[in-house]
Scaffold this active site. Sequence first.
Site, short mmCIF file in Angstrom:
data_model
loop_
_atom_site.label_atom_id
_atom_site.label_comp_id
_atom_site.label_asym_id
_atom_site.label_seq_id
_atom_site.Cartn_x
_atom_site.Cartn_y
_atom_site.Cartn_z
N LYS A 36 93.00 63.35 53.70
CA LYS A 36 94.14 64.02 53.04
C LYS A 36 95.08 64.64 54.07
O LYS A 36 96.29 64.65 53.87
CB LYS A 36 93.63 65.08 52.06
CG LYS A 36 92.92 64.49 50.85
CD LYS A 36 92.30 65.57 49.99
CE LYS A 36 91.51 64.98 48.83
NZ LYS A 36 90.87 66.02 48.00
N SER A 50 91.42 69.87 51.35
CA SER A 50 90.04 70.15 50.93
C SER A 50 89.53 69.05 50.02
O SER A 50 90.31 68.33 49.37
CB SER A 50 90.03 71.49 50.20
OG SER A 50 88.72 71.87 49.89
N ASP A 51 88.21 68.95 49.94
CA ASP A 51 87.59 68.03 48.99
C ASP A 51 86.22 68.58 48.58
O ASP A 51 85.52 69.18 49.39
CB ASP A 51 87.41 66.63 49.58
CG ASP A 51 87.11 65.62 48.49
OD1 ASP A 51 88.05 65.23 47.79
OD2 ASP A 51 85.93 65.26 48.32
N THR A 52 85.89 68.38 47.31
CA THR A 52 84.61 68.84 46.76
C THR A 52 83.92 67.69 46.05
O THR A 52 84.56 66.92 45.33
CB THR A 52 84.84 69.99 45.74
OG1 THR A 52 85.50 71.07 46.40
CG2 THR A 52 83.53 70.48 45.15
N SER A 68 84.50 70.61 51.70
CA SER A 68 84.99 70.62 53.08
C SER A 68 86.46 71.04 53.07
O SER A 68 87.20 70.71 52.14
CB SER A 68 84.87 69.25 53.73
OG SER A 68 83.52 68.90 53.89
#
Length: 192
Positions: A59, A75-77, A112
């Site tokens: 991203k 961010s990523d979940t 993250s």
Amino acid sequence: MLREKLKNYTIILASGSLRRQQFLKDLDIDFIINTKPVDEIYPMHLQGTEITDFLADLKSKAFTELDEKDVLITSDTIVWLKNKALGKPKDRDDAFNMLQSLSNKTHEVITSISIKTKHTQKIINDTTLVSFKKLTNEEINYYIDTYKPYDKAGAYGIQEWIGFIGIDTIEGSYYNVAGFPVHKLYDELLRL
């Protein structure tokens, strides 16, 4: 506290998530929102935090030009259950199957965050263990129909009805499960 420290920076949050935006507001940080479309596809051999680290970095790569005082946050979940990543559900059936698979089990929620400037990048992550009680089909259907959790990893939001009635225990950061390990982001921004 952070507002004064970051007053000479332009903080860019590359997320359409209302929760992440609220968390930054609650940290008393001035920021702008700028999102760019990214195909969130990762190599299939990646596991757990490798996936979220890769996607947070991916991203950030959509932003090819950063100014000297720009700080980009991406961010990523994911929900990680039995060595499998559960992202956002594709449709109602997918959401139902995800919630049914989480019922009466413990899973990991992994987030993250990439903090990128013109010259540096740091990727941090956090993992929280979440245990669900046994959910009935009626509870799952009610939640999906009422809350439409199609924008949430694992098809649930801990801060919503399903979290109130379905989660027995968490081990780790609540805010990480909601999509942003705010305590870790705060520490990194202090170091800028």
